[in-house]
Design an enzyme around this catalytic site. Sequence first.
Site, PDB file in Angstrom:
ATOM      1  N   ASN A   1      46.194  56.062  71.136  1.00 48.57           N
ATOM      2  CA  ASN A   1      44.728  56.005  71.092  1.00 48.57           C
ATOM      3  C   ASN A   1      44.150  56.347  72.464  1.00 48.57           C
ATOM      4  O   ASN A   1      43.216  55.719  72.950  1.00 48.57           O
ATOM      5  CB  ASN A   1      44.239  54.642  70.604  1.00 48.57           C
ATOM      6  CG  ASN A   1      44.571  53.502  71.559  1.00 48.57           C
ATOM      7  OD1 ASN A   1      45.511  53.598  72.333  1.00 48.57           O
ATOM      8  ND2 ASN A   1      43.812  52.432  71.501  1.00 48.57           N
TER       9      ASN A   1
ATOM     10  N   GLY B   1      42.179  58.833  75.198  1.00 46.06           N
ATOM     11  CA  GLY B   1      40.974  59.643  75.091  1.00 46.06           C
ATOM     12  C   GLY B   1      41.333  61.040  74.606  1.00 46.06           C
ATOM     13  O   GLY B   1      42.510  61.436  74.634  1.00 46.06           O
TER      14      GLY B   1
ATOM     15  N   GLY C   1      24.489  41.142  47.215  1.00 46.77           N
ATOM     16  CA  GLY C   1      25.230  41.363  45.975  1.00 46.77           C
ATOM     17  C   GLY C   1      24.401  40.981  44.768  1.00 46.77           C
ATOM     18  O   GLY C   1      23.199  40.730  44.860  1.00 46.77           O
ATOM     19  N   GLY C   2      25.052  40.926  43.624  1.00 49.27           N
ATOM     20  CA  GLY C   2      24.349  40.616  42.392  1.00 49.27           C
ATOM     21  C   GLY C   2      23.855  39.184  42.323  1.00 49.27           C
ATOM     22  O   GLY C   2      22.917  38.880  41.602  1.00 49.27           O
ATOM     23  N   GLN C   3      24.499  38.271  43.069  1.00 49.75           N
ATOM     24  CA  GLN C   3      24.091  36.870  43.087  1.00 49.75           C
ATOM     25  C   GLN C   3      23.342  36.569  44.379  1.00 49.75           C
ATOM     26  O   GLN C   3      23.667  37.096  45.438  1.00 49.75           O
ATOM     27  CB  GLN C   3      25.325  35.961  42.995  1.00 49.75           C
ATOM     28  CG  GLN C   3      26.250  36.274  41.832  1.00 49.75           C
ATOM     29  CD  GLN C   3      25.637  35.944  40.486  1.00 49.75           C
ATOM     30  OE1 GLN C   3      24.708  35.157  40.389  1.00 49.75           O
ATOM     31  NE2 GLN C   3      26.168  36.556  39.421  1.00 49.75           N
TER      32      GLN C   3
ATOM     33  N   ARG D   1      47.589  67.127  77.333  1.00 42.78           N
ATOM     34  CA  ARG D   1      47.725  67.546  78.739  1.00 42.78           C
ATOM     35  C   ARG D   1      49.085  67.181  79.324  1.00 42.78           C
ATOM     36  O   ARG D   1      49.534  67.799  80.285  1.00 42.78           O
ATOM     37  CB  ARG D   1      46.581  66.940  79.578  1.00 42.78           C
ATOM     38  CG  ARG D   1      45.221  67.572  79.277  1.00 42.78           C
ATOM     39  CD  ARG D   1      44.195  67.205  80.343  1.00 42.78           C
ATOM     40  NE  ARG D   1      43.813  65.805  80.313  1.00 42.78           N
ATOM     41  CZ  ARG D   1      42.849  65.302  79.546  1.00 42.78           C
ATOM     42  NH1 ARG D   1      42.175  66.097  78.712  1.00 42.78           N
ATOM     43  NH2 ARG D   1      42.549  64.013  79.594  1.00 42.78           N
TER      44      ARG D   1
ATOM     45  N   LYS E   1      33.347  59.681  73.925  1.00 42.72           N
ATOM     46  CA  LYS E   1      34.115  58.437  73.996  1.00 42.72           C
ATOM     47  C   LYS E   1      33.404  57.347  73.192  1.00 42.72           C
ATOM     48  O   LYS E   1      32.183  57.381  73.038  1.00 42.72           O
ATOM     49  CB  LYS E   1      34.287  57.993  75.445  1.00 42.72           C
ATOM     50  CG  LYS E   1      35.203  58.899  76.259  1.00 42.72           C
ATOM     51  CD  LYS E   1      35.407  58.352  77.646  1.00 42.72           C
ATOM     52  CE  LYS E   1      36.382  59.223  78.445  1.00 42.72           C
ATOM     53  NZ  LYS E   1      36.595  58.705  79.819  1.00 42.72           N
TER      54      LYS E   1
ATOM     55  N   ASP F   1      37.209  48.274  66.301  1.00 48.45           N
ATOM     56  CA  ASP F   1      38.558  48.305  66.870  1.00 48.45           C
ATOM     57  C   ASP F   1      39.610  47.887  65.846  1.00 48.45           C
ATOM     58  O   ASP F   1      40.417  48.696  65.383  1.00 48.45           O
ATOM     59  CB  ASP F   1      38.630  47.377  68.090  1.00 48.45           C
ATOM     60  CG  ASP F   1      37.924  47.963  69.307  1.00 48.45           C
ATOM     61  OD1 ASP F   1      37.746  49.187  69.361  1.00 48.45           O
ATOM     62  OD2 ASP F   1      37.554  47.186  70.195  1.00 48.45           O
TER      63      ASP F   1
END
Length: 397
Positions: free
Chosen positions: A68, A70, A218-220, A76, A109, A141
């Site tokens: 992970n 950049g 939600g529905g309730q 490189r 970034k 994250d």
Amino acid sequence: MDGRRRDQFENPVGDATRGQLRDVPKADSLYFTMLNCNKRSITVNMKSADGKQVFVDLLKKCDIIMENFGPGVLDRFGFTWEKIHEINPKIVMGSIKGFGSSGPYAEFKAYENVAQAMGGAMSTTGVPDGAPFVTGAQIGDSGTGLHLAIGLLAALRQAEKTGRGQYVEVAMMDGVMNLCRVKFRDHQRLNHGPLPEYSVPTYQNMGDVPRAGNDSGGGQLGNAIHCKPHGPNDWLYVVVQEAVWEDLAKRIGPDVGMPDMAANPQLATIGERRKNQQLVWTLINKFAEKYTKRELMAILNPLDVPCGPIMSTTDLATDEHVRGRDMWVELDHPQRGKWWNVGMPIKLSASPAVIKRSPTLGEHTDEVLQEVLGYQKEKISTLKNAGAFSLPPKKAA
């Protein structure tokens, strides 16, 4: 990453998060230790030819490599996906980027809150007419990491069948969008009419899905109810299902001066309760004034009303249920001593996970080289002297 273990490949300086918000001098930070349990650490100097060769040797033995960095960092160093795939055709490579490797945002970034902002979470979180809020949960994250883990496992299964690995990419922005799926449901429902379950006004073609505080979405109907002694976390989240309304209304109605609450025409049907949500919550809050969140929970549970206290960090760290499920576990670390970590939420019956502390920097370098690569001690010593695992000595001024 060896098939038997999770090995953390670090440069000789160490992962930057080892020093992030350090609370114990000269000890790895809690941020690092909490996120890197059950790993081994190997340090390699990728700027040296010997270090790069060690990396190549490890690639040949790995099932999965995950990075992970950049944008462009690994490229490189000379290790594009194409190069890695050439070295080990069966390897699966996982990559997390803020915005992926394509599109106009690819080179930008990102951090947790940037991902929440750009993935739709912040615009739909908060109180009406107030500022947008980030969530306490690390959906940018950790949420992205979980998405990647699912993709890596799928790719690994494919590689076992075909002998060919593949590149798996998850963008933080994309992961947040996926977790905001119900808000995109509501975005499209607005094309056809208002959203009756929202306590704030909505109307056809209004455009953006609004922020609606603690509405259930939600529905309730659902909302957070403030309880005594009315501190910042003295709340109980209550869901008012249609099936429990009559029993709930009969229980609280007499105490709030409305003995006929169940039959009140403003509240008798789910449609009316949606229209008059503020009255529903005002009455339940009035009832809750006499009770703590745990006491109110004890009243509502026998009525089958879904509810749960807002749990503070202290609540969770001392909770009998949490401790009993090994979700708050004590560990010992050579630098910081005794500390606590969140446990493993995934419970496996035949191979339960045992949480082991995070590694100190380079702690397992020799072990990994010997076990995974079969290097002899003499070779490791020669590579160490050549600077394959450490920074070159500073030149005298």
